[in-house]
Write a protein that holds these residues in place. Structure first.
Motif, short mmCIF file in Angstrom:
data_model
loop_
_atom_site.label_atom_id
_atom_site.label_comp_id
_atom_site.label_asym_id
_atom_site.label_seq_id
_atom_site.Cartn_x
_atom_site.Cartn_y
_atom_site.Cartn_z
N PRO A 167 1.00 -1.24 -0.17
CA PRO A 167 -0.18 0.14 -0.01
C PRO A 167 0.98 1.21 -0.29
CG PRO A 167 -0.55 -1.83 1.32
CD PRO A 167 0.48 -1.97 0.87
N ASN A 168 0.43 2.57 -0.06
CA ASN A 168 0.71 3.92 -0.39
C ASN A 168 1.52 3.60 -1.00
OD1 ASN A 168 -0.28 4.23 2.01
ND2 ASN A 168 0.66 3.23 3.29
N LYS A 169 1.76 3.04 -2.37
CA LYS A 169 2.35 3.34 -3.40
C LYS A 169 4.56 3.01 -3.15
CE LYS A 169 0.87 7.15 -5.41
NZ LYS A 169 0.48 8.65 -6.23
N CYS A 170 4.90 2.00 -2.10
CA CYS A 170 5.40 1.29 -1.98
C CYS A 170 5.42 -0.27 -2.90
CB CYS A 170 6.09 0.92 -0.54
SG CYS A 170 5.97 2.29 0.29
N LEU A 171 7.41 -0.74 -2.30
CA LEU A 171 7.53 -1.85 -2.94
C LEU A 171 8.04 -2.37 -2.59
CD1 LEU A 171 8.15 -1.56 -7.07
CD2 LEU A 171 5.92 -2.08 -5.56
N LYS A 172 7.66 -3.89 -1.89
CA LYS A 172 9.05 -4.61 -1.41
C LYS A 172 9.43 -5.48 -1.72
CE LYS A 172 9.57 -7.78 1.98
NZ LYS A 172 8.23 -9.27 3.13
N PHE A 173 10.95 -5.33 -2.97
CA PHE A 173 12.29 -6.12 -3.16
C PHE A 173 12.85 -7.20 -2.08
CE2 PHE A 173 11.94 -2.09 -5.17
CZ PHE A 173 11.55 -2.84 -6.33
N TYR A 174 12.79 -8.55 -2.62
CA TYR A 174 13.25 -9.04 -1.87
C TYR A 174 14.58 -10.00 -3.02
CZ TYR A 174 9.79 -12.08 -3.52
OH TYR A 174 9.03 -12.64 -4.70
N VAL A 175 15.81 -10.42 -2.10
CA VAL A 175 16.28 -11.57 -2.83
C VAL A 175 16.70 -13.33 -1.52
CG1 VAL A 175 18.74 -12.40 -2.89
CG2 VAL A 175 17.92 -10.19 -3.86
N LYS A 176 15.93 -14.37 -2.25
CA LYS A 176 16.07 -15.06 -1.26
C LYS A 176 17.15 -16.12 -1.78
CE LYS A 176 12.02 -17.05 -1.67
NZ LYS A 176 10.56 -17.36 -1.33
N ASP A 177 17.35 -17.03 -1.24
CA ASP A 177 18.30 -17.75 -1.04
C ASP A 177 18.19 -18.93 -0.14
OD1 ASP A 177 20.32 -18.27 1.04
OD2 ASP A 177 20.81 -15.81 0.47
N THR A 178 18.98 -20.24 -0.29
CA THR A 178 18.61 -21.40 0.40
C THR A 178 19.89 -22.04 0.45
OG1 THR A 178 19.36 -22.81 -1.68
CG2 THR A 178 17.00 -22.97 -1.61
N GLY A 179 20.78 -20.79 0.91
CA GLY A 179 22.50 -21.43 1.75
C GLY A 179 22.24 -21.30 3.29
N ILE A 180 23.35 -20.89 3.28
CA ILE A 180 23.76 -21.70 4.42
C ILE A 180 23.32 -20.76 5.85
CG2 ILE A 180 26.45 -21.74 3.99
CD1 ILE A 180 27.32 -19.05 5.31
N GLY A 181 22.57 -19.53 5.70
CA GLY A 181 21.71 -19.05 7.11
C GLY A 181 22.93 -18.05 7.68
N ILE A 182 22.02 -17.78 8.43
CA ILE A 182 22.71 -16.86 9.44
C ILE A 182 22.45 -17.28 11.01
CG2 ILE A 182 23.23 -14.07 10.78
CD1 ILE A 182 22.28 -13.76 7.37
N ALA A 183 23.15 -17.40 11.61
CA ALA A 183 22.72 -17.72 13.48
C ALA A 183 21.73 -16.28 13.65
CB ALA A 183 23.99 -17.26 13.94
N LYS A 184 20.96 -16.28 14.86
CA LYS A 184 19.96 -15.72 15.19
C LYS A 184 21.08 -14.51 16.14
CE LYS A 184 15.80 -18.32 14.98
NZ LYS A 184 15.11 -17.25 14.26
N ASP A 185 22.06 -15.00 16.40
CA ASP A 185 22.94 -14.09 17.31
C ASP A 185 23.76 -12.76 16.44
OD1 ASP A 185 23.99 -16.17 16.83
OD2 ASP A 185 26.23 -15.59 18.58
N LYS A 186 24.10 -13.22 15.58
CA LYS A 186 24.49 -12.51 14.44
C LYS A 186 23.35 -11.20 13.19
CE LYS A 186 28.46 -15.29 13.87
NZ LYS A 186 29.17 -16.26 12.76
N LEU A 187 22.45 -11.82 13.25
CA LEU A 187 21.11 -10.65 13.18
C LEU A 187 21.33 -8.89 12.83
CD1 LEU A 187 18.39 -13.11 12.68
CD2 LEU A 187 19.85 -12.97 10.67
N GLU A 188 21.12 -8.96 14.58
CA GLU A 188 21.49 -7.59 14.76
C GLU A 188 22.26 -6.98 14.66
OE1 GLU A 188 20.62 -6.94 18.86
OE2 GLU A 188 19.15 -8.31 18.91
N SER A 189 23.64 -7.60 13.99
CA SER A 189 24.98 -6.93 13.71
C SER A 189 24.95 -7.14 12.13
CB SER A 189 26.15 -6.81 14.50
OG SER A 189 26.31 -8.78 14.60
#
Length: 243
Positions: A167-189
């Motif tokens: 809504p409101n003339k916005c677009l959401k762009f994304y890049v999705k992969d099936t790679g190694i992933g990221i640990a939750k404790d590293k997401l913030e930084s």
């Protein structure tokens, strides 16, 4: 007494932040030195070997190594310059009406050339026709940066590029992969400059920091969802801008 204790705590906190900044600067200089020397040494060494190559095939092999390291060095320098401009608020954003489907097709064709063997690339479009007010060069840079990260960390499965209409003339762009992933404790930084999730891939951890800076400058926001060993989805939301 309470006021004095408060001042002491503030001073202690300021000292702690200064020490962290100094450590980060030292780490940055060490990483930068290593990352610049690596391609430079390869370019210098294989350039000398080319002069003594016994065959055209051997010479061509050296040329390909030199070319790859030259591209790596140029990308590194461009990332440093871009991040410096963003932090100095000197980067220019030029808005225009862009055909998003055409831009996504162009990006898909470019990324497909860089895909590792055994990994599939998909494109998902949110609309059959979509005109959007944005900076096409910066948008391409954002998607390519996220695609490059996905390529580095995905050895099998697939990578998907796409966008959805909000809504409101916005677009959401994304890049999705099936790679190694990221640990939750590293997401913030993750979007902090010089942070690398995987120390075994090239780069010094500037790509995501650049993305964060560009998206913020363009009035948007960045997001990440990831599960270790399963894959990651990096996305950003941008509002439409008039010319």
């Amino acid at each position: 007494i309470q006021e004095r204790k408060g001042q002491e705590l503030n001073l202690e906190e300021a000292k702690h932040k200064a020490e962290l900044a100094d450590k980060m600067k030292s780490k940055y200089l060490a990483d930068m030195s290593h990352e610049i020397r690596t391609p430079l040494n390869a370019i210098t060494g294989f350039s000398e070997l080319m002069a003594f190559a016994d065959s055209d095939e051997e010479r061509q092999g050296y040329y390909e190594i030199i070319k790859t390291n030259n591209q790596l060095l140029m990308q590194l320098i461009n990332d440093i310059l871009d991040l410096s401009k963003i932090e100095a608020d000197a980067i220019k954003i030029s808005y225009e009406q862009v055909d998003i489907n055409e831009l996504m097709d162009t990006t898909f064709a470019s990324v497909k050339l860089r895909m590792p063997e055994g990994v599939l690339l998909f494109l998902e479009k949110g609309s059959c026709a979509c005109s959007f007010g944005t900076d096409s060069i910066r948008l391409l840079q954002l998607i390519n940066n996220l695609a490059n990260n996905a390529i580095k960390n995905t050895k099998e499965g697939s990578i998907t590029l796409g966008y959805t209409c909000l809504p409101n003339k916005c677009l959401k762009f994304y890049v999705k992969d099936t790679g190694i992933g990221i640990a939750k404790d590293k997401l913030e930084s993750l979007f902090t400059r010089f942070v690398k999730v995987n120390d075994y891939v090239e780069g010094i951890g500037l790509g995501l920091a650049i993305c964060q800076g560009l998206v913020t400058k363009m009035g948007g926001s960045m997001h990440v969802e990831s599960e270790l060993g399963v894959g990651s989805t990096f996305s950003f939301v941008l509002p439409s801008h008039e010319e």
